[in-house]
Each structure stands twice: as structure tokens, then as C-alpha cells.
Design a protein around this motif. Structure first.
Motif, mmCIF file in Angstrom:
data_model
loop_
_atom_site.group_PDB
_atom_site.id
_atom_site.type_symbol
_atom_site.label_atom_id
_atom_site.label_comp_id
_atom_site.label_asym_id
_atom_site.label_seq_id
_atom_site.Cartn_x
_atom_site.Cartn_y
_atom_site.Cartn_z
ATOM 1 N N PRO A 145 -51.700 34.366 53.253
ATOM 2 C CA PRO A 145 -51.459 34.658 54.667
ATOM 3 C C PRO A 145 -52.409 35.727 55.230
ATOM 4 N N VAL A 146 -53.048 36.492 54.350
ATOM 5 C CA VAL A 146 -53.878 37.608 54.809
ATOM 6 C C VAL A 146 -55.371 37.269 54.781
ATOM 7 N N MET A 147 -55.829 36.578 53.742
ATOM 8 C CA MET A 147 -57.263 36.373 53.545
ATOM 9 C C MET A 147 -57.787 35.311 54.520
ATOM 10 N N ARG B 91 -45.641 41.181 63.399
ATOM 11 C CA ARG B 91 -46.660 40.136 63.622
ATOM 12 C C ARG B 91 -45.975 38.841 64.078
ATOM 13 N N PRO C 226 -62.089 46.343 49.445
ATOM 14 C CA PRO C 226 -60.711 46.729 49.777
ATOM 15 C C PRO C 226 -59.907 47.077 48.530
ATOM 16 N N MET C 227 -60.350 46.544 47.400
ATOM 17 C CA MET C 227 -59.635 46.690 46.143
ATOM 18 C C MET C 227 -60.690 46.710 45.050
ATOM 19 N N LEU D 79 -58.026 44.033 41.337
ATOM 20 C CA LEU D 79 -58.033 42.637 41.779
ATOM 21 C C LEU D 79 -57.710 41.705 40.605
ATOM 22 N N LYS E 125 -42.613 40.825 55.392
ATOM 23 C CA LYS E 125 -43.706 41.777 55.675
ATOM 24 C C LYS E 125 -44.223 41.581 57.092
ATOM 25 N N PHE F 124 -57.507 31.952 49.219
ATOM 26 C CA PHE F 124 -57.585 33.264 48.557
ATOM 27 C C PHE F 124 -56.265 34.013 48.670
ATOM 28 N N ASN F 125 -55.996 34.777 47.650
ATOM 29 C CA ASN F 125 -54.735 35.479 47.474
ATOM 30 C C ASN F 125 -54.833 36.896 48.061
ATOM 31 N N PRO F 126 -53.921 37.344 48.913
ATOM 32 C CA PRO F 126 -52.758 36.645 49.462
ATOM 33 C C PRO F 126 -53.144 35.705 50.620
ATOM 34 N N SER G 211 -60.207 26.715 41.770
ATOM 35 C CA SER G 211 -61.095 27.836 42.052
ATOM 36 C C SER G 211 -62.440 27.677 41.359
ATOM 37 N N LYS H 241 -44.024 44.222 60.300
ATOM 38 C CA LYS H 241 -45.212 44.666 61.053
ATOM 39 C C LYS H 241 -45.204 44.126 62.481
ATOM 40 N N HIS I 21 -60.460 25.797 48.885
ATOM 41 C CA HIS I 21 -60.211 26.959 48.040
ATOM 42 C C HIS I 21 -59.696 28.105 48.904
ATOM 43 N N SER J 41 -43.080 37.344 52.121
ATOM 44 C CA SER J 41 -44.246 37.453 52.989
ATOM 45 C C SER J 41 -43.809 37.477 54.459
ATOM 46 N N VAL K 299 -54.758 38.956 40.671
ATOM 47 C CA VAL K 299 -54.963 37.514 40.446
ATOM 48 C C VAL K 299 -54.271 37.070 39.149
HETATM 49 N N1 3HC Z 1 -48.052 38.210 53.265
HETATM 50 C C1 3HC Z 1 -48.187 38.734 54.491
HETATM 51 N N2 3HC Z 1 -48.796 39.914 54.731
HETATM 52 C C2 3HC Z 1 -49.268 40.576 53.668
HETATM 53 C C3 3HC Z 1 -49.161 40.103 52.346
HETATM 54 C C4 3HC Z 1 -48.520 38.857 52.166
HETATM 55 N N3 3HC Z 1 -48.377 38.297 50.962
HETATM 56 N N4 3HC Z 1 -49.751 40.994 51.519
HETATM 57 C C5 3HC Z 1 -50.209 41.988 52.267
HETATM 58 N N5 3HC Z 1 -49.920 41.749 53.573
HETATM 59 C C6 3HC Z 1 -50.296 42.555 54.734
HETATM 60 C C7 3HC Z 1 -49.631 43.894 54.762
HETATM 61 O O1 3HC Z 1 -48.382 43.829 55.401
HETATM 62 C C8 3HC Z 1 -50.630 44.723 55.565
HETATM 63 O O2 3HC Z 1 -50.509 44.488 56.948
HETATM 64 P P1 3HC Z 1 -51.147 45.516 58.042
HETATM 65 O O3 3HC Z 1 -52.632 45.395 57.962
HETATM 66 O O4 3HC Z 1 -50.603 45.050 59.311
HETATM 67 O O5 3HC Z 1 -50.674 46.876 57.619
HETATM 68 C C9 3HC Z 1 -51.954 44.148 55.134
HETATM 69 O O6 3HC Z 1 -51.682 42.846 54.628
HETATM 70 C C10 3HC Z 1 -52.575 45.001 54.086
HETATM 71 O O7 3HC Z 1 -51.635 45.169 53.004
HETATM 72 P P2 3HC Z 1 -51.184 46.566 52.385
HETATM 73 O O8 3HC Z 1 -51.172 47.610 53.459
HETATM 74 O O9 3HC Z 1 -49.950 46.324 51.589
HETATM 75 O O10 3HC Z 1 -52.229 46.915 51.295
HETATM 76 P P3 3HC Z 1 -53.783 46.904 51.389
HETATM 77 O O11 3HC Z 1 -54.294 47.467 52.660
HETATM 78 O O12 3HC Z 1 -54.186 47.501 50.106
HETATM 79 O O13 3HC Z 1 -54.168 45.357 51.374
HETATM 80 C C11 3HC Z 1 -54.756 43.396 50.264
HETATM 81 C C12 3HC Z 1 -53.737 44.509 50.376
HETATM 82 C C13 3HC Z 1 -54.708 42.530 51.514
HETATM 83 C C14 3HC Z 1 -54.345 42.566 49.050
HETATM 84 C C15 3HC Z 1 -56.173 44.044 50.129
HETATM 85 O O14 3HC Z 1 -56.153 45.026 49.120
HETATM 86 C C16 3HC Z 1 -57.253 43.050 49.811
HETATM 87 O O15 3HC Z 1 -57.777 42.418 50.712
HETATM 88 N N6 3HC Z 1 -57.602 42.947 48.509
HETATM 89 C C17 3HC Z 1 -58.588 42.008 48.033
HETATM 90 C C18 3HC Z 1 -57.926 40.678 47.810
HETATM 91 C C19 3HC Z 1 -58.889 39.651 47.296
HETATM 92 O O16 3HC Z 1 -60.045 39.918 47.002
HETATM 93 N N7 3HC Z 1 -58.401 38.431 47.166
HETATM 94 C C20 3HC Z 1 -59.175 37.343 46.612
HETATM 95 C C21 3HC Z 1 -58.742 37.143 45.193
HETATM 96 S S1 3HC Z 1 -59.657 35.871 44.423
HETATM 97 C C22 3HC Z 1 -58.777 34.508 44.782
HETATM 98 O O17 3HC Z 1 -57.720 34.519 45.351
HETATM 99 C C23 3HC Z 1 -59.398 33.252 44.342
HETATM 100 C C24 3HC Z 1 -58.545 32.515 43.356
HETATM 101 O O18 3HC Z 1 -59.186 31.285 43.115
HETATM 102 C C25 3HC Z 1 -58.305 33.213 42.033
#
Ligand code: 3HC
Length: 285
Positions: A150-152, A61, A229-230, A235, A55, A146-148, A123, A59, A144, A52, A239
Motif C-alpha cells: 500500500p505504500v510503495m 488517509r 529510507p531503510m 530491509l 494505519k 514492493f513491500n509494503p 521477484s 493517519k 512485481h 494496514s 522482506v
Molecule cells: N499499510 C499502510 N500504510 C503503511 C504500511 C502498511 N502496511 N506500512 C507503513 N505505512 C505507512 C505509515 O503509516 C506511514 O505513514 P505516514 O507517512 O503518513 O506517516 C508511512 O507508511 C511510513 O511508515 P512508518 O512511519 O511506520 O515508518 P517509516 O517512515 O520507517 O517507513 C517504510 C516504513 C515505508 C517501510 C520505509 O521504511 C521504506 O520505504 N522502507 C523501504 C522499503 C523497501 O525498500 N521495500 C522494497 C522491498 S523489496 C520488495 O518488496 C521486493 C520483493 O520482491 C522481495
């Protein structure tokens, strides 16, 4: 308790959620310790953080100095007692089994400092029931993530029956410190997010069973038609099908028929098609 500064965060569980929580806590300047039951799990967790950070570096960041600082702020241990003894915040992110959560919170009641915020990343399980095991339910809250992680942006804060206002305030302060936006919800099966998220995934799988459309077309429809987004099947792969099945079984017991797990999901889990982590789910990776 709400005035106590947060210096040290202990994260229990080095899996996807645990190592993500550790990473964002360290990035916010907290000292972090991750506890898991064996060294191999801890190493996998640190490798996940490394990926992570790479990544974020790619970028731009963060820079290399910051990545090193984050790595340096994260220690690991297999001892629960050592991990929590001087923690200000403990976040539990172990597997979703009530027996394991109860055992862990019983130990937290014994070994964590009296001022520590005790949080569960469950969850959907009952925060109230988990809290009861600690003997200090006023200090226990659901956090609670959310995955990933660092992003959510969201942190869903779950108020158990006995959670105090001071604990909610402290949970919000921790959420602010790690750059998350919080919502506070009442402890009810599935909270706000899992209840809605799971029903969508559940229906999408039923639609695959019924031959309504292919997984790719169902996902495309929701991405382009609803701006998700997905798609719900992508998704589910992210997960983990096993994780989602487990949550569905729990919500089926608690909330009823609408959460009955689709037979296709059970079959896929039995076949080991668990999603991205297994190389195959609704898609092949
Ligand atoms: N660490 C750091 N940065 C990350 C990362 C990680 N693990 N994963 C992705 N990124 C960054 C990428 O580098 C990228 O950065 P940028 O915006 O600067 O380009 C950005 O996040 C987007 O990633 P990608 O370009 O690889 O791909 P996507 O645009 O398709 O995004 C995603 C990927 C962020 C996963 C997006 O598809 C998304 O938001 N999906 C929905 C995820 C979701 O709904 N999560 C909730 C799941 S439910 C849950 O977690 C609850 C639990 O209780 C089960």
C-alpha cells in the motif's frame, strides 16, 4: 483485449504481497477475490489488510466508510477455479517456486477467461518460463510489487518473450488504476529492482561477516549517507532472510559469483532467524 474494463481482480496467495495487492486493488474500486490453499492463510491475509487499513485510518488517509467499502470488496476462496473463472486480471503471489508457478499457470490457461490478464508477482524467476506453462504466453506479464504494497509507489512490469503489446498496455492501465508508477523491463534474471536490491543486501551481509561494522552502523551509514529510507539489513529483516536467500540462490545460478549467498545468511536461516516475522533477524523485535 486492451479495451476490456477491469472489474474483477483475482489474487492467488494471501501472504504479505498477495494481501497487499488485494488491498490496493479493492481500494481502486475493483472487486477482489483472494485465493489461498487453506482458510487459516486467508484469515491471516485478511488480518494483514485490517492492520494496514487501521494505519491508513489512524493517519486519516481514509475514513471508516472507505475502510468498510474496501473490506466489503474483498472475498476469499480456497478454490482456484472459482477465484479466476470470471476474473479480468489474475495476479499470482504464491511462493517463489517454479514448479508451483508452472502448475498454477497451467491451471490458469484452463480456467481463466480468454480475455484475462495473467500476471505473476515473481521477484526474479523467468516470466517467460512461467508464461509458457499457461499456453497463452501473450497474455502473461510480470507485475512485481514492493513491500509494503500500500505504500510503495513502484510497479515493475516485466515483459516475457511472448508478452504482447496489448498485454503491456493493459498491465500499465491496471497499474495506473491502483495508483502505482510503472516501469517496463525485459525479462532477465532479477529484472531491474531485485538485481540491484539483492546485491546491496548481499554485500551488507558480507560486511557483517567481515566485521566491517555492526548491522546498526551499516544501516545508519546507508540511511544518513545515501538517504535510503531503510538500511539494507533492516530491509532484509522486513522482506525475510529466507526470501532473500532464495532469490540470491536463483540469481547465483543465473548470473554468477556476485550473488553467491553469504554463509552467515545461510546460518541465520537455518537457525530460524528469518527477520521481523520470526521476531529476530539482524535485529531483535
Ligand atoms: N499499510 C499502510 N500504510 C503503511 C504500511 C502498511 N502496511 N506500512 C507503513 N505505512 C505507512 C505509515 O503509516 C506511514 O505513514 P505516514 O507517512 O503518513 O506517516 C508511512 O507508511 C511510513 O511508515 P512508518 O512511519 O511506520 O515508518 P517509516 O517512515 O520507517 O517507513 C517504510 C516504513 C515505508 C517501510 C520505509 O521504511 C521504506 O520505504 N522502507 C523501504 C522499503 C523497501 O525498500 N521495500 C522494497 C522491498 S523489496 C520488495 O518488496 C521486493 C520483493 O520482491 C522481495
Amino acid at each position: 483485449m486492451s479495451e476490456e474494463a477491469i472489474r474483477k481482480v483475482a489474487v492467488l496467495g494471501a501472504g504479505t504481497m498477495g494481501h497487499g495487492i488485494a488491498q490496493v486493488s479493492a481500494a481502486a474500486g475493483h472487486q477482489v477475490v483472494i485465493r489461498d490453499i487453506d482458510e487459516a492463510a486467508l484469515e491471516r491475509g485478511l488480518a494483514g489488510i485490517g492492520k494496514s487499513l487501521d494505519k491508513l485510518l489512524a493517519k486519516e488517509r481514509i475514513d471508516a466508510t472507505e475502510a468498510e467499502r474496501i473490506r466489503g470488496a474483498i472475498a476469499t476462496t480456497t478454490s482456484l477455479e472459482d477465484a479466476v473463472k470470471d476474473a479480468d486480471v489474475v495476479v499470482e503471489a504464491i511462493p517463489e517456486r517454479m514448479d508451483l508457478k508452472v502448475e498454477t499457470f497451467r491451471a490458469l490457461g484452463e480456467h481463466a477467461p480468454a480475455h484475462a490478464l495473467l500476471a505473476t508477482n515473481t521477484s526474479s524467476l523467468s516470466v517467460t518460463e512461467i508464461a509458457a506453462a499457461s499456453g497463452a504466453p501473450d497474455r502473461v506479464v510480470g507485475l512485481h510489487f514492493f513491500n509494503p504494497v500500500p505504500v510503495m509507489k513502484l510497479l515493475e512490469i516485466v515483459r516475457g518473450l511472448g508478452t504482447s503489446d496489448a498485454t503491456i498496455a493493459r498491465a500499465r492501465a491496471y497499474g495506473d488504476a491502483i495508483g502505482k508508477e510503472s516501469v517496463v523491463v525485459r525479462d532477465w534474471p532479477g529484472f531491474a529492482t531485485s538485481r540491484l536490491g539483492i546485491i546491496l543486501g548481499c554485500e551488507a551481509i558480507r560486511m557483517v561477516e567481515q566485521g566491517v561494522a555492526s548491522p546498526a552502523d551499516i544501516d545508519k551509514a546507508m540511511k544518513l549517507g545515501y538517504r535510503h529510507p531503510m538500511g539494507p539489513l533492516e530491509l532484509t529483516d522486513l522482506v525475510g532472510l529466507d526470501v532473500r536467500l532464495h532469490i540470491m540462490e536463483h540469481l547465483f545460478r543465473e548470473l554468477g559469483e556476485q550473488f553467491r549467498p553469504p554463509a552467515l545468511l545461510r546460518q541465520m536461516v537455518r537457525a530460524g532467524k528469518l527477520g521481523r516475522k520470526a521476531g529476530e533477524g539482524f535485529y531483535v523485535y
